[in-house]
Design a protein around this motif. Structure first.
Motif, short mmCIF file in Angstrom:
data_model
loop_
_atom_site.label_atom_id
_atom_site.label_comp_id
_atom_site.label_asym_id
_atom_site.label_seq_id
_atom_site.Cartn_x
_atom_site.Cartn_y
_atom_site.Cartn_z
N GLU A 76 20.05 -27.92 26.27
CA GLU A 76 20.09 -29.39 26.20
C GLU A 76 20.81 -29.99 27.40
OE1 GLU A 76 18.69 -31.22 23.91
OE2 GLU A 76 18.29 -29.81 22.26
N SER A 79 17.95 -29.31 30.41
CA SER A 79 16.59 -29.83 30.27
C SER A 79 16.56 -31.10 29.45
CB SER A 79 15.69 -28.79 29.59
OG SER A 79 14.45 -29.38 29.24
N CYS A 80 15.72 -32.06 29.88
CA CYS A 80 15.60 -33.33 29.14
C CYS A 80 14.50 -33.24 28.10
CB CYS A 80 15.31 -34.47 30.13
SG CYS A 80 13.78 -34.22 31.04
N ASP A 81 13.82 -32.09 28.01
CA ASP A 81 12.72 -31.98 27.05
C ASP A 81 12.71 -30.60 26.39
OD1 ASP A 81 10.42 -32.40 25.57
OD2 ASP A 81 9.06 -32.02 27.26
N LYS A 103 11.21 -29.19 31.69
CA LYS A 103 11.54 -30.35 32.52
C LYS A 103 13.05 -30.39 32.73
CE LYS A 103 7.50 -33.14 31.84
NZ LYS A 103 6.81 -32.49 30.69
N LYS A 104 13.46 -30.68 33.96
CA LYS A 104 14.89 -30.59 34.27
C LYS A 104 15.61 -31.92 34.09
CE LYS A 104 15.46 -31.48 39.24
NZ LYS A 104 16.73 -32.23 39.15
N LYS A 105 16.92 -31.84 33.87
CA LYS A 105 17.76 -33.04 33.90
C LYS A 105 18.28 -33.23 35.31
CE LYS A 105 19.65 -33.96 29.32
NZ LYS A 105 20.75 -33.69 28.39
N ASP A 106 18.80 -34.42 35.59
CA ASP A 106 19.25 -34.74 36.94
C ASP A 106 20.42 -33.87 37.42
OD1 ASP A 106 17.33 -36.61 37.26
OD2 ASP A 106 18.60 -38.33 36.73
#
Ligand code: TXA
Ligand code: MG
Length: 349
Positions: A76, A79-81, A103-106
């Motif tokens: 979590e 990854s944002c998804d 999908k990656k987080k910033d």
């Protein structure tokens, strides 16, 4: 100078983990064993640290790194998804030899994802890897600990050969068990897709996730215009200095053809090697014959593969002729690596 420390499996190990953790927290590089192959680790969220990985390996900067975690909850953070498929796969296969693309987080720097909007995440089961992640408190970005293009390291001596003098520390512990890198599955789109075969098979993933596709580039030829989705799979890879050729077909004919090729090269004054199965190992005339284990034992072939490829260079072999191996389970990963090592040079008889 590179500090080399051997895991003793007693209290004296505490100091090794502390020292390695300090190096990682301060932006340095530490090579460590995992259950698949050795990794070359740096703090994943520190761009300067991960840049050192690319320099030490001579790795192209568009080839993204896998981020190693020690707690499923950290999915979590990165990854944002974290979709249902990711939750199910983590439940079934982690800790273990599976890497998920999500999908990656910033907070994940573009420099470790090769500019992609996705990140590769794996939770290794090897106790040394797990303890190193926990002790350092950082997420560890780690490719295989080899010079780019060479076979991945499965023994401490391979890491020392490739990385001594280039990195801060090598944790030596010859308990790498699987021998081929993790299965990579892309879970960032609707249907899960295998980008790199490994110990966890398509069938195992299907049992948990339903329909699973395989990237056509896995067994295909880049020269045919099939571009792999995992950037690293497009490079010449896993190859020893020796020239590798795969000979495939009916067993008797394969033995005959390989012996014929060996004789030809030896007449030219070259040193030749053969990579084969126990059943055929006595049939060859070559300077070096490497027995990969019984034809039926795909896991043993996986475990032996990279050490076998490296051993030809150690003996100054210039041409290696290899039989092909069955591909029902982890054998698919073996053939995927071997085909790359051979630069797609396959003779059918
Ligand atoms: O077993 C393993 O996975 C080992 C151990 C150390 O964990 N690591 C490993 O890393 O094999 P490396 O860097 O040698 O291979 C990583 C592969 C490369 O082919 C890379 O292109 C692909 O993963 N990859 C990484 N991030 C990706 C992404 N976001 N999308 C697609 N492919 C990705
Ligand atoms: Mg690699």
């Amino acid at each position: 100078d590179t500090v080399i420390k051997k895991i003793m499996h007693d209290d004296s190990d505490d100091e090794i983990y502390e020292q390695a953790a300090e190096i990682l927290k301060n932006g340095g590089l530490v090579a460590f064993p995992t259950e698949t192959v050795y990794g070359l680790g740096a703090d994943a969220l520190d761009e300067k640290a991960s840049a050192k990985i690319y320099a030490a390996k001579g790795r192209p900067s568009d080839n993204p790194l896998i981020v190693h975690i020690a707690d499923k909850k950290d999915l979590e953070v990165l990854s944002c998804d974290v979709n249902d498929m990711a939750v199910k796969a983590a439940e079934a296969f982690w800790p273990g030899p599976l890497t998920m693309i999500l999908k990656k987080k910033d907070i994940v720097p573009d420099s470790i994802t090769g500019g992609l909007g996705t990140v590769a995440i794996r939770m290794p089961s090897h106790p040394v890897a797990a303890r190193l992640i926990k002790t350092s408190g950082v997420y560890i970005a780690a490719p295989s600990a080899n010079i780019s293009g060479k076979p991945s390291p499965t023994k401490a001596e391979h890491v020392i050969h490739d990385m001594n003098g280039r990195i801060n520390m090598i944790i030596a512990d010859d308990t790498v068990d699987i021998g081929v890198e993790s299965t990579i599955v892309d879970l960032s789109e609707d249907v899960p897709t295998i980008l790199r075969p490994g110990f966890i098979t398509k069938k195992q993933l299907e049992d948990v996730l339903g329909e699973v596709k395989v990237d056509p580039a896995v067994m295909g030829n880049v020269a045919d215009g099939i571009v792999p989705k995992a950037p690293g799979m497009k490079y010449k890879h896993y190859s020893p200095d020796a020239n590798v050729v795969i000979v495939t077909g009916d067993s008797d004919k394969v033995v005959g053809k390989i012996n014929e090729l060996c004789e030809l090269r030896r007449k030219e004054g070259k040193r030749v090697g053969v990579m084969t199965v126990s059943e055929d190992a006595g049939c060859y005339n070559a300077d070096k014959v490497v027995d990969m284990g019984s034809r039926c034992d795909e896991a043993l072939a996986a475990k032996n593969l990279f050490a076998a490829l490296r051993s030809f260079d150690e003996d100054g072999i210039q041409y290696v002729y290899s039989e092909s191996f069955p591909t029902d389970n982890v054998g698919q990963a073996v053939m995927n690596r071997l085909i790359k090592a051979a630069g797609h040079t396959i003779i059918r008889v």
